[in-house]
Design an enzyme around this catalytic site. Sequence first.
Site, PDB file in Angstrom:
ATOM      1  N   ASP A  37       0.835  -1.201   0.000  1.00 54.52           N
ATOM      2  CA  ASP A  37       0.000   0.000   0.000  1.00 54.52           C
ATOM      3  C   ASP A  37       0.871   1.253   0.000  1.00 54.52           C
ATOM      4  O   ASP A  37       0.559   2.245  -0.647  1.00 54.52           O
ATOM      5  CB  ASP A  37      -0.911   0.026   1.229  1.00 54.52           C
ATOM      6  CG  ASP A  37      -1.957  -1.084   1.170  1.00 54.52           C
ATOM      7  OD1 ASP A  37      -1.950  -1.830   0.170  1.00 54.52           O
ATOM      8  OD2 ASP A  37      -2.758  -1.196   2.115  1.00 54.52           O
ATOM      9  N   ALA A  38       1.971   1.172   0.741  1.00 51.79           N
ATOM     10  CA  ALA A  38       2.853   2.341   0.847  1.00 51.79           C
ATOM     11  C   ALA A  38       3.461   2.680  -0.515  1.00 51.79           C
ATOM     12  O   ALA A  38       3.542   3.851  -0.909  1.00 51.79           O
ATOM     13  CB  ALA A  38       3.949   2.082   1.868  1.00 51.79           C
ATOM     14  N   ASP A  41       0.846   4.306  -2.608  1.00 52.48           N
ATOM     15  CA  ASP A  41       0.644   5.707  -2.217  1.00 52.48           C
ATOM     16  C   ASP A  41       1.758   6.594  -2.762  1.00 52.48           C
ATOM     17  O   ASP A  41       1.526   7.734  -3.149  1.00 52.48           O
ATOM     18  CB  ASP A  41       0.590   5.834  -0.686  1.00 52.48           C
ATOM     19  CG  ASP A  41      -0.712   5.256  -0.145  1.00 52.48           C
ATOM     20  OD1 ASP A  41      -1.651   5.086  -0.952  1.00 52.48           O
ATOM     21  OD2 ASP A  41      -0.766   4.960   1.061  1.00 52.48           O
ATOM     22  N   LYS A 119     -28.371 -13.967  -9.881  1.00 51.07           N
ATOM     23  CA  LYS A 119     -29.116 -12.716 -10.041  1.00 51.07           C
ATOM     24  C   LYS A 119     -28.780 -11.866  -8.822  1.00 51.07           C
ATOM     25  O   LYS A 119     -29.246 -12.125  -7.714  1.00 51.07           O
ATOM     26  CB  LYS A 119     -30.615 -12.992 -10.132  1.00 51.07           C
ATOM     27  CG  LYS A 119     -31.423 -11.724 -10.345  1.00 51.07           C
ATOM     28  CD  LYS A 119     -32.783 -12.034 -10.930  1.00 51.07           C
ATOM     29  CE  LYS A 119     -33.784 -10.906 -10.875  1.00 51.07           C
ATOM     30  NZ  LYS A 119     -33.320  -9.545 -10.935  1.00 51.07           N
ATOM     31  N   LYS A 295     -28.988 -17.449 -19.458  1.00 47.36           N
ATOM     32  CA  LYS A 295     -28.965 -16.733 -20.732  1.00 47.36           C
ATOM     33  C   LYS A 295     -28.541 -17.695 -21.836  1.00 47.36           C
ATOM     34  O   LYS A 295     -27.622 -18.491 -21.633  1.00 47.36           O
ATOM     35  CB  LYS A 295     -27.950 -15.575 -20.673  1.00 47.36           C
ATOM     36  CG  LYS A 295     -28.239 -14.586 -19.557  1.00 47.36           C
ATOM     37  CD  LYS A 295     -27.185 -13.501 -19.441  1.00 47.36           C
ATOM     38  CE  LYS A 295     -27.556 -12.576 -18.283  1.00 47.36           C
ATOM     39  NZ  LYS A 295     -26.524 -11.569 -17.994  1.00 47.36           N
ATOM     40  N   LYS A 319     -36.123 -17.217  -9.899  1.00 52.29           N
ATOM     41  CA  LYS A 319     -35.909 -16.623  -8.578  1.00 52.29           C
ATOM     42  C   LYS A 319     -36.012 -17.657  -7.470  1.00 52.29           C
ATOM     43  O   LYS A 319     -36.702 -18.665  -7.605  1.00 52.29           O
ATOM     44  CB  LYS A 319     -36.969 -15.543  -8.345  1.00 52.29           C
ATOM     45  CG  LYS A 319     -36.843 -14.386  -9.317  1.00 52.29           C
ATOM     46  CD  LYS A 319     -36.604 -13.130  -8.553  1.00 52.29           C
ATOM     47  CE  LYS A 319     -37.594 -12.060  -8.920  1.00 52.29           C
ATOM     48  NZ  LYS A 319     -37.480 -10.913  -8.046  1.00 52.29           N
ATOM     49  N   CYS A 413     -43.694  -6.227  35.807  1.00 53.42           N
ATOM     50  CA  CYS A 413     -43.183  -7.432  35.151  1.00 53.42           C
ATOM     51  C   CYS A 413     -44.302  -8.458  34.957  1.00 53.42           C
ATOM     52  O   CYS A 413     -45.007  -8.795  35.913  1.00 53.42           O
ATOM     53  CB  CYS A 413     -42.060  -8.021  36.002  1.00 53.42           C
ATOM     54  SG  CYS A 413     -41.508  -9.622  35.399  1.00 53.42           S
ATOM     55  N   CYS A 436     -36.935 -12.559  40.286  1.00 51.77           N
ATOM     56  CA  CYS A 436     -38.044 -12.767  39.356  1.00 51.77           C
ATOM     57  C   CYS A 436     -37.934 -14.159  38.736  1.00 51.77           C
ATOM     58  O   CYS A 436     -36.900 -14.516  38.167  1.00 51.77           O
ATOM     59  CB  CYS A 436     -37.991 -11.699  38.272  1.00 51.77           C
ATOM     60  SG  CYS A 436     -39.038 -12.048  36.855  1.00 51.77           S
TER      61      CYS A 436
END
Length: 671
Positions: A37-38, A41, A119, A295, A319, A413, A436
């Site tokens: 990448d450097a 750049d 598709k 196709k 589909k 509750c 609870c």
Amino acid sequence: MTSMSKKEATKRAAELREELAYHNHRYYVLDDPVISDADYDELKNALIAIEDAYPDLVTPDSPTQRVGGAPRDELGTVHHETAMLSLDSVLEEEAFHRLYNNCLKELDRDTVTLVAEPKYDGLSVELVYNKGTLTTASTRGDGQTGEDITPNVKTIHEVPLRLRKTNGSVPDHLVVRGEVYMNKNEFEAFNKQQEGKGAKTFANPRNAAAGSLRQLDPKVTAQRPLHIFCWQIGPTSSAMPNTQWECLECLKKMGMKIDDLPAKLEHAEEAVEWYQKLQKERDDLPYEIDGCVFKVNDLVAHETLGTRTASPRWAIAWKFPPRRKTTRIKTIEAYVGRTGALTPVATLEPVHIGGVEVTHVSLHNQDEIDRKDIRVGDHVLVERAGDVIPHVVKSIPDKRSGDEKKYVLPDTCPSCGGPVVRPKGEAIARCTNVSCPAQIKQRIMHFGSKGALDIDGLGEKLVAQLVDTEKVTELTDVLELTKDDLTELERMADTSADNLLHAIREAKGKVTLARLVYGLGIPHVGKAGARQLAAAFGSLDNLLDATVNDFLALDDMGTIMAEAIHAWCTNDRNRKVVKELQRQGINPTAEKRGDRLAGTTIVVTGTLESMTRDEAREAIQAQGGNPTGNVSGNTDYLVVGANPGSTKQQDADKHGVNTIDEKEFLKLLGR
Ligand code: IVH
């Protein structure tokens, strides 16, 4: 740079553009970069310097022009040279065969070669290249006229700004058509990011892609993770290839991004197989598709077959069954989770979506109900996308009769009658009573669940009975159940009781620290988090005594999480539970870590015989390795079990990753 003469600058800029275009293609289209990448750049900066010094040297296809131009007031329109048709679609195999046979009849042939393509569920676009340079990009619009999205499309790195030469030249004029889309994981991340910013979120990757492409400011589009697959050559000044297959190959050579999935098929039966295979793989693909496109390969046959009003006779979309259906909400009820969170859940008139019957759907919280204006009795659109849990996309107010009722979560509750509190700024309302029964039931279920103690037979009904008869009020009570406790329960046969006691004994003996930590139900701690805590602290005692800073020192740990875990660990009631577990003899320490796989990244696909996916992950980590979900250039091994997904295998081939079977994997683990 200004030291360069204009003539030198012109030459150097052209060289740099060519080089940058080459590396762009290697990186974005082929996914096979050859420089860092450097270094990239550095080349780009050299070009920017020249263009700064000589602004008139800037060309529209310069890589510096990917994000250019000021925001516009509105999108202009583009007239398509030839109409962008749509596709006729079928849902059933029989309808597919009918159309295929019609084709054969029209062409007076026994078979016809097809090109099968996914598709793509994105947004179709048209790219116009003049003298090899991308000059216009537009949406499909009404098929005749679309919107001008040229500056936006230029920000998509997979779209070449210049065509690559084939046989030494580029076509004078070329129209390419394809689909712009967003990957599923990138969509999730993007939506999260939007949510964090308080910005608009999108219902699905397609809407996100469409919204991103139709921005007035291309700088906004540039921030969005967009991709393209090209699927057609439109009008061109060059000689057309003879077949669709060659069109795809030709586009690829010109630097366009073509999917790897398309296949050439010789019979209708092969098309059926291809459809079924793709449907199976659908959820494993990084992007959304909603069917297959078949196709006719031979382009001369396209002429013979011709088109209907808006769709060609030489192509058909088959589909997949829809994953969205409308149904009615019968009732909405609040359920109490193990942390006391109240979740509104709608009971639906049952619908089959993608082969699964959906009867219930979570509405998440009050804000969600209000935002979507979901009422009891409403017709709603329900979606089940991939392996994702079904959710309500929207209510359909047009279908209201007037009898629908707004829903508000209760303020007491529904399980214990205790007060429900929703702290300011939070989306979740909670029952605040730690005793609870609904919370206790959920905590016990979680404790016995597969990823935790994995107690076979500790199901919902049984747990409800145990808690309702007060035989169990804490996690630890489960481990001290006696045969008498169990046989006293309704419908508990002798053998079932024995089996459960056996399962509990087994679970006690084999539970690892990571599983136990997960089973404790500490807030924010999922399976991966529990593995991380187990590895970092090594024992229950160390975990209970850790400070907020100790937690903060872990990877990916934020303040809110660290404080919540610390609060759990210092809570008297929780500490008592842990101490009691230890007294019961459950005090695992982190497995001794090996280093056989230090620095090794491994992906597992398919089903293994000797262990579950979770166990494989644990085993890899226990040897210092790094288990991940997706194959990339960093992957060292792909372990292939039974019925693997084909995407991972393809990715492995693409990146040259070693594929191994279970036997070789066990060897790597030293077993
Ligand atoms: S070919 C004349 N191929 O489906 C043929 N379309 O319903 C035109 N689509 O607007 C279409 N994947 O957005 C073709 N592999 C594919 C496709 C595809 C998705 C979309 C496209 C088109 C719509 C037609």
